[in-house]
Write an enzyme that holds these catalytic residues in place. Structure first.
Site, PDB file in Angstrom:
ATOM      1  N   HIS A 178       0.820  -1.206   0.000  1.00  0.00           N
ATOM      2  CA  HIS A 178       0.000   0.000   0.000  1.00  0.00           C
ATOM      3  C   HIS A 178       0.855   1.259   0.000  1.00  0.00           C
ATOM      4  O   HIS A 178       2.054   1.233   0.316  1.00  0.00           O
ATOM      5  CB  HIS A 178      -0.921   0.011   1.224  1.00  0.00           C
ATOM      6  N   GLU A 222      -2.985  -7.247   6.807  1.00  0.00           N
ATOM      7  CA  GLU A 222      -1.762  -6.988   7.568  1.00  0.00           C
ATOM      8  C   GLU A 222      -1.608  -7.993   8.709  1.00  0.00           C
ATOM      9  O   GLU A 222      -2.595  -8.560   9.208  1.00  0.00           O
ATOM     10  CB  GLU A 222      -1.824  -5.568   8.130  1.00  0.00           C
TER      11      GLU A 222
END
Length: 356
Positions: free
Chosen positions: A79, A170
């Site tokens: 990201h 994550e």
């Protein structure tokens, strides 16, 4: 029961067919090719002029005979810059999955989209003029926002689908994170080892490995059963928008890297991506698109780089050509079953019997 056919490469299927097929996507990428060119020149100005993508839907065009076909590329992207990357204190009041991108991060993602488009469209010629992309994205705010900005570089006809995938989220560090406590915990992790250390109330990298392994099984079923509804006449590019550790674990699982090799890998930068491209022999490799200098910078050892180069140009059975993979588990393996080895076995057996 019928025998399931093995997925084929794009070159093995229809070199001369011209029919095209696209499906409606749950995520809209609505800009025209002219707008895309404008965004590549000035992504920040483009975002201010055009705002968010349209929510209108697309429909299927002409149909074609669909069958399993290997993607040309599998691309892993981290990201863009988030508030948590700038200030760890953000995690004390905001859940990890709600951490937004910064303004710089939004601009990074737009630039990354333009770079990504150049990569997936670079090798097309008169025989294979068409290419498509399919996105998998982590459910976190920062990955979803990254994908939204990347989408400005693609017209609707290029995107055949998007799927939110929780298994590529994550690593779980716990709930709200107290900054000073997390600093101490991460220092302990460095002593313990990154792969096996489990955060209190969270996950270890080994836990992430398990769910990424499950995701990979689903990914292969998507390809094998053609759930992506991919037209084999088009080069398919799978793009996975995820997180740094999750992406490294994905590479570890795919290329069968050891825990020790994982520990030496460097993290992705914000919006950096790794391109696993199909080589001539049907194996995916980082060495098709990336240079040896890049692989060294990312923490790959000389043996790992040699393996990537072999995958880029050779066929199956890679462990037969890479003895380092087997030798790393043993002190010494003999080359053949000769008489000297028999003597070693008898000597070892005698020692065992004496100890008993």
């Amino acid at each position: 029961m019928g025998v399931r056919k093995k997925p084929i490469t794009q070159n093995q299927f229809c070199r001369d067919q011209n029919n095209q097929s696209t499906t409606a996507t749950p995520f809209t990428f609505a800009h025209s090719e002219s707008e895309i060119q404008e965004s590549e020149k000035s992504p920040i100005r483009f975002r201010k002029m055009h705002g968010r993508p349209s929510s209108s839907s697309s429909t299927s065009s002409s149909s074609c005979s669909l069958q399993p076909c290997l993607p040309k590329r599998i691309i892993l992207m981290r990201h863009a810059e988030s508030q948590g990357n700038l200030d760890m204190a953000a995690y004390t009041t905001t859940p990890d999955n709600k951490i937004p991108l910064t303004e710089q991060g939004l601009a990074q993602a737009q630039l990354a989209g333009a770079q990504l488009r150049r990569v997936v469209s670079a090798d097309n010629d008169s025989n294979h003029p068409e290419w498509r992309v399919y996105f998998y994205v982590s459910p976190y705010e920062r990955t979803r926002s990254t994908l939204s900005q990347i989408g400005r570089s693609f017209s609707r006809t290029r995107v055949i689908g998007v799927r939110e995938e929780c298994r590529i989220r994550e690593q779980d560090f716990g709930n709200f994170q107290v900054e000073e406590r997390m600093k101490a915990i991460k220092q302990t992790r460095e002593k313990f080892g990154r792969f096996f250390y489990r955060f209190p109330e969270g996950e270890s990298a080994a836990d992430v490995y398990d769910r990424v392994s499950s995701f990979l099984e689903s990914l292969w079923r998507d390809i094998d059963m053609n759930r992506l509804r991919h037209n084999p006449c088009h080069d398919l590019n799978l793009v996975i928008i995820s997180h740094g550790l999750t992406s490294r674990v994905f590479l570890m699982k795919w290329f069968k890297w050891t825990v020790e090799q994982f520990e030496h890998l460097n993290n992705f930068g914000n919006c950096e991506f790794r391109v696993m491209q199909l080589g001539a022999g049907g194996e995916y490799s980082l060495a098709v698109h990336h240079t040896e200098e890049e692989l060294i910078e990312w923490g790959l050892s000389p043996e790992m780089i040699a393996d990537q180069k072999w995958r880029a140009h050779s066929g199956k059975g890679w462990t037969d050509r890479c003895p380092w993979f087997i030798d790393s588990f043993f002190d010494k393996l003999a080359d053949s079953d000769d008489t000297d080895n028999d003597d070693v076995w008898h000597e070892t057996n005698d020692k065992v019997q004496q100890s008993n």
